[in-house]
Design a protein around this motif. Structure first.
Motif, PDB file in Angstrom:
ATOM      1  N   ARG A 448      36.755  -4.658 -33.297  1.00  0.00           N
ATOM      2  CA  ARG A 448      38.182  -4.855 -33.522  1.00  0.00           C
ATOM      3  C   ARG A 448      39.003  -3.767 -32.854  1.00  0.00           C
ATOM      4  O   ARG A 448      38.526  -2.643 -32.659  1.00  0.00           O
ATOM      5  CB  ARG A 448      38.485  -4.839 -35.029  1.00  0.00           C
ATOM      6  N   GLY A 459      39.407  -3.257 -28.846  1.00  0.00           N
ATOM      7  CA  GLY A 459      38.429  -4.168 -29.439  1.00  0.00           C
ATOM      8  C   GLY A 459      37.511  -4.846 -28.457  1.00  0.00           C
ATOM      9  O   GLY A 459      36.637  -5.620 -28.864  1.00  0.00           O
ATOM     10  N   ASN A 511      34.560   0.926 -34.221  1.00  0.00           N
ATOM     11  CA  ASN A 511      35.311  -0.322 -34.431  1.00  0.00           C
ATOM     12  C   ASN A 511      34.433  -1.527 -34.736  1.00  0.00           C
ATOM     13  O   ASN A 511      34.801  -2.669 -34.434  1.00  0.00           O
ATOM     14  CB  ASN A 511      36.171  -0.622 -33.197  1.00  0.00           C
TER      15      ASN A 511
END
Length: 539
Positions: A448, A459, A511
């Motif tokens: 993300r 991302g 992430n």
């Protein structure tokens, strides 16, 4: 290990000052929520030998005050009810508590991040929540600040309804958690907040528990030494404070000096700090237990949220056994042997490192995971994406609150679905690459775009992985999603990987999530000793 006798002994010692006038414990008040589906202890004080009757929801229970004046009755388990009812206590006089509901009661405890209010600057989400607050079935009480050397009998506080004027001062995590639980379940929810900033876990257990665990030996010795040196420390503090105030007689003069220092790149000056231990200090051994936990047991509760550790993070190797002790004691005193505990890892802090580093923050989370695995009724959330490089009190309290709520809904209330982020399941090597598989991936792994304390992480590529070879030197690694539950990790600097780490730095830029929006937990596959960071980033 039995904790109740020692605590009752302390209660007996302190009961001599109890008034003979009929009264309820300070936790029982107008607008309170009583726990559903469990026996509900109700207690207070009266003249020794006096018969006391409690009436509520069609029940009538009578008890007798003992030689110390304390009395207790237990209401039978009740279903949830949003009906506003009256609880009446009669003896030599009469007490009435109005607008009493029955639902689920949660204890929120720990140090400062559990106490940061909804009005914390820099969070528009919380400001909006304050203005929208209108939840008559959500109530909160904060336990009085008192930090004695022995357990106290009672506390004070007032149950408040979730309306804007009250909510702005509510601890944010407890409010957001309670709001989500109440909305999801449709039953009344009561929140008890017992939190104090700057406190170590050692202040949240009784003296006998602390002394029984060798993990606390160093802390207790340091405390005794600091106590012996307290007169000298206080004298030095007074001298330093007087000299500081003579140099900077007002805030403007100090601000001017610090402005000049910032311009020269020098550290700013702060007023000398008073010694942190001493009479009535919350950092003393057992101080928070004595003043915040002892007077509220055995109030019937559904579970505990625990956010603490900034005061213990550098001693992560001791924390698992300490947390196990705390849970065991609280469960016994609350008379709930399977009382659920929900703990959180610490939020990242410090500037992102230029190269891979070990971190006490990550190892502290590992200690919590060890506690959870050994317990069966304790769970850990990660807030690896909820930190602030420059603030130990990050503003995004909706992150831990939402994850606490999701985990509680799954583990306590049996709600189906994914309740937390991806967890390491297994790993292997293949042609110089590490193949890492996860569980709790829900709809699948995703990378993300996230803003981590002002650092934008795109991302398009999975970030946050590191590899090491037999030399135990970690290097940043490339990672790609290869299937719903698999990540392939590689680095030209590590042709033969023997260890993988993810989100392991003090402030990791990472992430990886599942499609349900829960962040992946930091992990390591090695069992190598801690190597403190040589850079300036904080743990």
């Amino acid at each position: 290990m039995k904790f109740i006798p020692a605590l009752l002994c302390a209660f007996s010692i302190l009961c001599g000052s109890a008034s003979a006038e009929l009264r309820l414990g300070g936790l029982f008040g107008d607008h309170m929520v009583l726990q559903r589906e469990l026996p509900v202890p109700i207690w207070g004080w009266a003249a020794a030998g006096e018969n006391v009757t409690v009436e509520f929801a069609g029940q009538k229970k009578t008890g007798t005050a003992d030689s110390t004046g304390k009395w207790m009755v237990r209401l039978d388990p009740m279903p949830a009810s949003a009906e506003s009812r009256t609880l009446t206590v009669t003896g030599s006089s009469s007490i009435t508590k109005n607008d009493v509901l029955v639902g689920d009661v949660w204890l929120c405890s720990g140090q400062s991040n559990m106490g940061i209010p909804m009005s914390v600057p820099g969070n528009d989400c919380l400001q909006r929540k304050i203005h929208e607050a209108n939840h008559p079935q959500l109530r909160l009480i904060q336990v009085l600040h008192q930090f004695p050397n022995q357990p106290v009998l009672d506390t004070k506080g007032a149950w408040r309804l979730a309306q804007p004027d009250a909510v702005q001062g509510w601890p944010a995590i407890s409010y957001l958690f309670g709001e989500q639980i109440q909305t999801e379940l449709g039953v009344p929810v009561g929140i008890i907040v017992a939190a104090m900033g700057g406190t170590p876990i050692e202040s949240w257990m009784s003296h006998d528990v602390l002394q029984a665990n060798p993990a606390n030996t160093g802390y207790l010795k340091n405390y005794e030494q600091a106590l012996r040196q307290l007169p000298e420390s206080l004298a030095n503090y007074e001298k330093e404070l007087a000299a500081f105030k003579q140099r900077f007689p007002d805030e403007q003069s100090l601000a001017s000096e610090n402005s000049a220092r910032r311009g020269r790149g020098e550290p700013v000056l702060q007023e000398p700090q008073k010694p942190k231990i001493g009479p009535n200090s919350p950092r003393n051994p057992a101080a928070c237990f004595n003043g915040k936990i002892a007077p509220i047991v055995p109030f019937a509760i559904r579970g505990v949220l625990w956010y603490q550790g900034e005061g213990n993070v550098l001693h992560f190797d001791k924390y698992s056994s300490q947390m196990a002790d705390l849970m065991r004691q609280w469960r016994e005193l609350f008379e709930l042997p399977e009382l659920p505990f929900f703990m959180t890892e610490l939020a990242p802090l410090g500037q992102p490192a230029a190269r891979p580093e070990d971190s006490a923050r990550a190892r502290f989370g590992e200690a919590l995971a060890k506690t959870s695995k050994a317990d069966g009724n304790a769970w850990v959330i990660t807030i690896v994406d909820g930190g602030d490089p420059d603030n130990i009190h990050p503003a995004k309290k909706e992150i831990p609150a939402g994850r606490f709520a999701a985990m509680a809904l799954a583990k306590v209330y049996g709600r189906p679905g994914i309740a937390h982020g991806p967890l390491l399941a297994s790993w292997e090597t293949d042609n110089g690459k590490a193949i890492v598989r996860f569980e709790s991936v829900g709809g699948g792994l995703v990378s993300r775009t996230v803003n981590l304390g002002g650092h934008e992480v795109g991302g398009g590529v999975v970030q946050g992985f590191e590899l090491a070879g037999a030399d135990r030197r970690f290097f940043p690694a490339s990672a790609r999603i290869a299937g719903s539950d698999t990540i392939v990790v590689s680095s030209p600097d590590v042709p033969t990987p023997v260890a993988v780490r993810y989100a392991w730095a003090g402030f990791p830029l990472c992430n990886l999530y599942n499609q349900e929006g829960f962040a992946a937990y930091p992990f390591r596959t090695d069992d190598w000793p801690f190597q403190p960071a040589t850079q300036s980033s904080k743990p």
